[in-house]
Scaffold this active site. Structure first.
Site, PDB file in Angstrom:
ATOM      1  N   HIS A 124      39.647 -42.640  -2.993  1.00  0.00           N
ATOM      2  CA  HIS A 124      40.609 -41.739  -3.862  1.00  0.00           C
ATOM      3  C   HIS A 124      41.953 -42.397  -3.532  1.00  0.00           C
ATOM      4  O   HIS A 124      42.738 -41.988  -4.402  1.00  0.00           O
ATOM      5  CB  HIS A 124      40.315 -40.091  -3.615  1.00  0.00           C
ATOM      6  CG  HIS A 124      39.052 -39.922  -4.330  1.00  0.00           C
ATOM      7  ND1 HIS A 124      38.515 -40.414  -5.553  1.00  0.00           N
ATOM      8  CD2 HIS A 124      38.049 -38.887  -3.730  1.00  0.00           C
ATOM      9  CE1 HIS A 124      37.248 -39.553  -5.536  1.00  0.00           C
ATOM     10  NE2 HIS A 124      37.110 -38.794  -4.549  1.00  0.00           N
ATOM     11  N   ASP A 243      26.999 -38.248  -2.186  1.00  0.00           N
ATOM     12  CA  ASP A 243      27.358 -36.883  -2.666  1.00  0.00           C
ATOM     13  C   ASP A 243      26.478 -36.843  -4.191  1.00  0.00           C
ATOM     14  O   ASP A 243      26.829 -35.799  -4.746  1.00  0.00           O
ATOM     15  CB  ASP A 243      28.782 -36.451  -2.704  1.00  0.00           C
ATOM     16  CG  ASP A 243      29.525 -37.553  -2.947  1.00  0.00           C
ATOM     17  OD1 ASP A 243      29.186 -38.726  -3.428  1.00  0.00           O
ATOM     18  OD2 ASP A 243      30.726 -37.355  -2.898  1.00  0.00           O
TER      19      ASP A 243
END
Length: 306
Positions: A124, A243
């Site tokens: 990110h 995830d």
């Protein structure tokens, strides 16, 4: 084959706070699961990423600001999700350094594949902006290092459930770099639409919340792998977030550990055909400790297959 595992215990000194999903126990869970499965015999201690290497991707003022951001005590917040403790900056340098070390070793022919058990994650972090638990764009920095070591074209495959906006921001104007990403949409950070294609070097394959495992696999194999092979990179890097596991609390996907092994084998098969198998994987997300450990074991087992 015994797969080299690049890591460092000081990455656990990054302490973003009680209740934060990106907690030190994540790395401990991964390493314990790999140890229990007999997969961590060849453990390598990572070095800290140099300023020179970090500046291959991040502007010098950004690197300097991050290096000076850690508090002497307590915590400081860079945004609502990204918090620093006294050990955070060193941990971030070690995380980036692990991927750099593995990449240099693969490019030098010392090994063909490696896994980097690291935190904090990186995908990110944009060139000028930390966000989403990430300080340095670990895999994107390593892609630039690979090019400095002789690779002409470098590809990243990102199967974290969240879109790697930082990798995309770093790559989208450079046709020598390639990103293939599968991720849930809608979901943080809100980027990753199919229409986001860079200069023809970005392939996003979003999947809906609660997508069936079969849909995810089909999207991965049909939406990403042909484009990856067509790009014909000299090295493939994996942003390995776990995830999308069904147990994960931050997303809504249905995968089991075996799905990550399946995806890993698909990438490894492309790597065998186009770049002599050269493949470096780096841990990104995964916030349920049991699902994270199981998935990391499945991924590393698949990476280690001949």
């Amino acid at each position: 084959m015994s797969l080299p595992i690049f890591t460092h215990p000081a990455m656990s000194d990054h302490q973003p706070g009680v209740g934060h999903p990106e907690r030190p126990e994540r790395l401990a869970a991964v390493l314990a699961a790999l140890d229990d499965a007999g997969l961590a015999h060849d453990r390598r201690e990572a070095s800290e990423a140099s300023v020179v290497d970090l500046e291959r991707l991040h502007p010098a003022d950004y690197v300097a600001n991050i290096l000076n951001a850690a508090p002497e005590s307590g915590r400081v917040s860079l945004d609502a999700d990204t918090h620093l403790s006294p050990g955070s900056v060193r941990a971030a340098r070690l995380a980036a350094g692990a991927v750099i070390d593995a990449t240099r070793a693969v490019m030098a022919g010392q090994m063909t594949r490696a896994f980097c058990a690291i935190r904090p994650p990186g995908h990110h972090a944009e060139p000028n902006q930390s966000m989403g638990f990430c300080l340095f764009s670990n895999v994107a920095v390593a892609a630039r290092v690979a090019q400095a070591e002789g690779a002409q074209r470098v590809a990243v495959v990102d199967f974290d459930v969240h879109h790697g906006n930082g990798t995309q921001a770093a790559f989208e104007a450079d046709p020598t770099l390639f990103l293939a990403s599968i991720h849930q949409m809608p979901l943080y950070p809100g980027t990753g639409a199919r229409s986001e294609t860079g200069v023809g070097n970005i392939v996003n394959a979003p999947v809906e919340p609660h997508a069936a495992r079969e849909v995810w696999r089909r999207t991965f194999s049909e939406g990403l792998m042909p484009a990856l092979e067509a790009f014909s990179p000299d090295l493939i890097l994996i942003s390995a977030g776990f995830d999308a596991h069904r147990r994960d609390p931050l997303a809504h996907q249905s995968l089991e550990a075996e799905d990550f092994a399946w995806a890993t084998r698909a990438v490894a098969e492309v790597a065998r055909r186009v770049c002599s198998g050269k493949l470096v994987s780096s841990l990104e997300g995964g916030y349920d400790l049991a699902g994270l450990g199981q998935s990391a074991v499945a991924h590393v087992q698949a990476l280690g297959e001949d």
